[in-house]
Scaffold this motif. Structure first.
Motif, mmCIF file in Angstrom:
data_model
loop_
_atom_site.group_PDB
_atom_site.id
_atom_site.type_symbol
_atom_site.label_atom_id
_atom_site.label_comp_id
_atom_site.label_asym_id
_atom_site.label_seq_id
_atom_site.Cartn_x
_atom_site.Cartn_y
_atom_site.Cartn_z
ATOM 1 N N ALA A 21 6.110 -21.200 -15.943
ATOM 2 C CA ALA A 21 6.157 -19.739 -15.984
ATOM 3 C C ALA A 21 5.367 -19.177 -14.808
ATOM 4 C CB ALA A 21 5.578 -19.228 -17.300
ATOM 5 N N HIS A 22 5.775 -18.011 -14.345
ATOM 6 C CA HIS A 22 5.075 -17.357 -13.242
ATOM 7 C C HIS A 22 3.657 -16.996 -13.675
ATOM 8 C CE1 HIS A 22 4.293 -14.836 -9.805
ATOM 9 N NE2 HIS A 22 3.937 -13.857 -10.618
ATOM 10 N N ARG A 23 2.691 -17.382 -12.872
ATOM 11 C CA ARG A 23 1.303 -16.987 -13.116
ATOM 12 C C ARG A 23 0.935 -15.945 -12.079
ATOM 13 N NH1 ARG A 23 -2.182 -22.328 -13.631
ATOM 14 N NH2 ARG A 23 -0.376 -23.520 -13.025
ATOM 15 N N LEU A 24 0.412 -14.834 -12.567
ATOM 16 C CA LEU A 24 0.057 -13.750 -11.660
ATOM 17 C C LEU A 24 -1.018 -14.187 -10.684
ATOM 18 C CD1 LEU A 24 -0.097 -10.759 -14.158
ATOM 19 C CD2 LEU A 24 1.650 -11.191 -12.428
ATOM 20 N N GLU A 28 -1.361 -9.433 -7.120
ATOM 21 C CA GLU A 28 -0.394 -8.775 -8.003
ATOM 22 C C GLU A 28 -1.103 -7.942 -9.069
ATOM 23 O OE1 GLU A 28 3.318 -11.429 -8.877
ATOM 24 O OE2 GLU A 28 1.589 -12.770 -8.610
ATOM 25 N N VAL A 29 -2.187 -8.491 -9.611
ATOM 26 C CA VAL A 29 -2.954 -7.756 -10.627
ATOM 27 C C VAL A 29 -3.590 -6.518 -9.992
ATOM 28 C CG1 VAL A 29 -4.916 -7.865 -12.207
ATOM 29 C CG2 VAL A 29 -3.370 -9.828 -11.990
ATOM 30 N N GLU A 62 -12.040 -11.225 -0.081
ATOM 31 C CA GLU A 62 -11.002 -10.895 0.904
ATOM 32 C C GLU A 62 -9.832 -10.170 0.239
ATOM 33 O OE1 GLU A 62 -7.894 -13.533 3.426
ATOM 34 O OE2 GLU A 62 -10.021 -14.081 3.677
ATOM 35 N N GLU A 63 -9.408 -10.670 -0.919
ATOM 36 C CA GLU A 63 -8.268 -10.052 -1.613
ATOM 37 C C GLU A 63 -8.628 -8.662 -2.141
ATOM 38 O OE1 GLU A 63 -4.148 -10.652 -2.691
ATOM 39 O OE2 GLU A 63 -5.527 -11.328 -1.149
ATOM 40 N N LEU A 64 -9.844 -8.492 -2.665
ATOM 41 C CA LEU A 64 -10.275 -7.165 -3.117
ATOM 42 C C LEU A 64 -10.216 -6.171 -1.968
ATOM 43 C CD1 LEU A 64 -13.310 -8.126 -5.382
ATOM 44 C CD2 LEU A 64 -11.181 -7.084 -6.159
#
Length: 176
Positions: A21-24, A28-29, A62-64
């Motif tokens: 299953a796709h895990r976020l 994406e969140v 970095e993502e934040l």
């Protein structure tokens, strides 16, 4: 859901999840946040001796900044050695999680006030609550899965609640 290490299975308690299953992903969140919403990341331990905690922190920071630059965020973990790394980002609240009596005692013995504490509900007693509240601006308690527990810790000053049954708790709050 948790992984079983290198084995491609996901589990949560007694329930198995679909490993395909796709895990976020974090981006994406973060993209799904509404303006003014704040993310709280509760980081689980990575104990491998290879510095992955620091690499994980760098990737999260970095993502934040890529997706929600400057927006508030809360970072929580029982791996307290990970937490100072997140101080590099402004507008980030650091929350120390306590799941054992030793962690609770070490945290309460600390010299300075901290941003936040996430603590097991049974550690929030009438005797300890004043010390806990004096130690942090934000005090969250877990797992709050019934209304009597919610009412007990709220009466002692807890101002954040973590639940495995959020629907039932939200319903009780809406009624009350």
């Amino acid at each position: 859901m948790k992984t079983l290490g290198p084995i491609g299975l996901l589990w949560d308690g007694l329930r198995l999840g679909n490993p395909f299953a796709h895990r976020l992903k974090l981006g994406e969140v973060l993209d799904a946040l509404e303006p003014g919403e704040e993310i709280m990341l509760d980081l689980k331990p990575i104990i491998d001796g290879r510095g992955n905690g620091e690499r994980m922190a760098d990737a999260i920071l970095e993502e934040l900044e890529r997706v929600i630059p400057g927006a508030p965020a809360t970072i929580c973990s029982r791996r307290w050695d990970y937490l100072p790394h997140y101080r590099a980002r402004e507008n980030t609240r650091i929350v120390y999680s306590c799941g054992t009596a030793d962690e609770r005692d070490r945290l309460l013995a600390g010299p300075q006030r901290i941003d936040g504490i996430s603590i097991r509900h049974d550690f929030v007693t009438p005797e300890l609550a004043p010390r806990i509240m004096d130690r942090a601006g934000l005090v969250m308690s877990w797992a709050i899965n019934d209304v009597p527990t919610l009412e007990r810790v709220a009466a002692l000053g807890v101002n954040g609640f973590i639940s495995d049954a959020p629907g039932a708790i939200a319903e009780a709050i809406d009624r009350g």
